[in-house]
Design a protein around this motif. Structure first.
Motif, PDB file in Angstrom:
ATOM      1  N   VAL A 250      61.403  -5.330 -41.742  1.00  0.00           N
ATOM      2  CA  VAL A 250      62.380  -6.316 -42.223  1.00  0.00           C
ATOM      3  C   VAL A 250      62.927  -7.105 -41.044  1.00  0.00           C
ATOM      4  O   VAL A 250      63.107  -8.324 -41.119  1.00  0.00           O
ATOM      5  N   ARG A 251      63.187  -6.405 -39.950  1.00  0.00           N
ATOM      6  CA  ARG A 251      63.688  -7.059 -38.742  1.00  0.00           C
ATOM      7  C   ARG A 251      62.515  -7.259 -37.775  1.00  0.00           C
ATOM      8  O   ARG A 251      61.925  -6.301 -37.302  1.00  0.00           O
ATOM      9  N   GLU A 252      62.203  -8.502 -37.506  1.00  0.00           N
ATOM     10  CA  GLU A 252      61.058  -8.808 -36.662  1.00  0.00           C
ATOM     11  C   GLU A 252      61.230  -8.227 -35.255  1.00  0.00           C
ATOM     12  O   GLU A 252      62.332  -8.177 -34.721  1.00  0.00           O
ATOM     13  N   ARG A 253      60.106  -7.805 -34.679  1.00  0.00           N
ATOM     14  CA  ARG A 253      60.132  -7.173 -33.365  1.00  0.00           C
ATOM     15  C   ARG A 253      59.702  -8.113 -32.239  1.00  0.00           C
ATOM     16  O   ARG A 253      59.666  -7.709 -31.080  1.00  0.00           O
TER      17      ARG A 253
ATOM     18  N   ASP B 161      54.627  -9.854 -39.199  1.00  0.00           N
ATOM     19  CA  ASP B 161      55.947 -10.465 -39.093  1.00  0.00           C
ATOM     20  C   ASP B 161      56.123 -11.430 -40.262  1.00  0.00           C
ATOM     21  O   ASP B 161      55.277 -11.498 -41.164  1.00  0.00           O
ATOM     22  N   ASP B 162      57.201 -12.193 -40.267  1.00  0.00           N
ATOM     23  CA  ASP B 162      57.479 -13.065 -41.402  1.00  0.00           C
ATOM     24  C   ASP B 162      56.497 -14.223 -41.515  1.00  0.00           C
ATOM     25  O   ASP B 162      56.451 -14.893 -42.553  1.00  0.00           O
TER      26      ASP B 162
ATOM     27  N   THR C 283      62.119  -0.776 -48.286  1.00  0.00           N
ATOM     28  CA  THR C 283      63.279  -1.470 -47.730  1.00  0.00           C
ATOM     29  C   THR C 283      64.557  -0.876 -48.308  1.00  0.00           C
ATOM     30  O   THR C 283      64.513   0.103 -49.056  1.00  0.00           O
TER      31      THR C 283
END
Length: 340
Positions: free
Chosen positions: A33-36, A53-54, A70
């Motif tokens: 959910v949170r991009e790295r 990623d998104d 999630t």
């Protein structure tokens, strides 16, 4: 050719899904959910799964099994996104939503039949053995379901007060322990709630309910009580069934089923593989890949498959009804015929 799986969400349960699906031979991608901020060929160190990623995630959902791991508040939206993108099927972590009203858009989706809801207790060998024994019971019976533990022990490296479990809008024991409602429904039939008492105060510093006691009946007929709480040590989890045929007990923590006959003869069977969470989830994973949620119920249950979307909604509905009774509320039907 291996199946393609995309796991949406990289928390502890998302990481476990990614690892387990790789163990059963799937080609797994992990979409946090949170991009790295990683490159196009990045791999998650903990699971070995390819990182999305998104930008790359949405186009990777088609023709895959998508696991939605999630936060509960996102489950429905993430599942709908996957279905609309052409996923073959979706496996949503429990609970499918925080409340039944939240899941209606998924229930009414034209591809709702392709949705699984995680229910790993169904994949326990002991559960499937117990189901066969319960199926032999004639006449009325009673059962007590329990799942009692200490919330701070769930993730000792994290402050339990910051976990989703502590949030009143998506946490609490009813949502966290909805697996118990699910397996009890499989064993005893669809529930009709008689009474509920919720405890919102106790030793934990959380706003969500810390404990719940439920009473329901089924058409079989079974009378079922359930005690679900975050405030007990050591952990106790399982079910005891009483009937004129004897007593059946499933101790989940020991992976043991005990049968006491009406004559007092006792037999025990231990299912060691149930103590390995990865093996259990592997059973569920293989069934989710091999079967469709529309497969016959007996086939799904024999394989340890997840719950269907309808099953997941039914479990949440009972929790909604119990919560509607209000904290410290009890709505008990004083039927003298049920006295024992």
């Amino acid at each position: 050719m291996s199946a393609n799986v995309v796991v949406r969400g990289s928390g502890s349960i998302g990481q476990r899904h990614a690892r387990v699906f790789r163990q059963v031979g799937a080609d797994v991608s992990l979409w946090p959910v949170r991009e790295r901020g990683t490159g196009p060929d990045a791999v998650d160190e903990g699971t070995g799964a390819r990182l999305l990623d998104d930008d790359t995630g949405p186009s990777s959902l088609r023709d895959t099994l998508v696991v939605v791991a999630t936060d509960t508040s996102r489950h429905v939206a993430d599942a709908v996104e996957a279905l609309d993108a052409g996923a073959l099927a979706v496996l949503v972590e429990k609970p499918v939503a925080a409340a039944v009203d939240d899941v209606l858009v998924l229930r009414d989706h034209p591809r709702a039949v392709d949705v699984w809801v995680a229910a790993p207790l169904r994949a326990h060998e002991a559960f499937r053995h117990l189901r066969r024994l319960v199926g032999r019971i004639e006449g009325s019976a009673s059962a007590h379901v329990r799942s009692q533990s200490w919330l701070p022990d769930w993730r000792p490296d994290r402050d339990y007060r910051a976990s989703y479990s502590a949030r009143p809008d998506e946490g609490g024991v009813l949502r966290d322990m909805v697996h118990e409602v699910d397996y009890a429904t499989v064993l005893f039939g669809r529930p009709s709630l008689v009474g509920a008492s919720l405890e919102t105060s106790g030793p934990l510093d959380i706003e969500a309910e810390q404990a719940a006691t439920l009473l329901w009946r089924t058409e079989h007929p079974f009378t079922v009580t359930a005690r679900l709480d975050y405030v007990s040590r050591p952990t106790s989890r399982g079910v005891v069934v009483h009937s004129s045929d004897g007593i059946l007990e499933w101790d989940v923590t020991r992976a043991m089923v005990r049968h006491t006959t009406a004559e007092g003869e006792v037999s025990e069977q231990v299912f060691d593989h149930d103590l390995d969470r990865d093996i259990v989830m592997g059973t569920q994973a293989r069934a989710a890949l091999d079967l469709r949620p529309s497969a016959p119920a007996d086939q799904r249950l024999a394989r340890g498959a997840p719950a269907t979307l309808a099953d997941g909604i039914d479990a949440v509905r009972l929790c909604d009804e119990a919560r509607a009774a209000g904290p410290r509320a009890a709505v008990i039907d004083p039927d003298p015929q049920d006295a024992s």
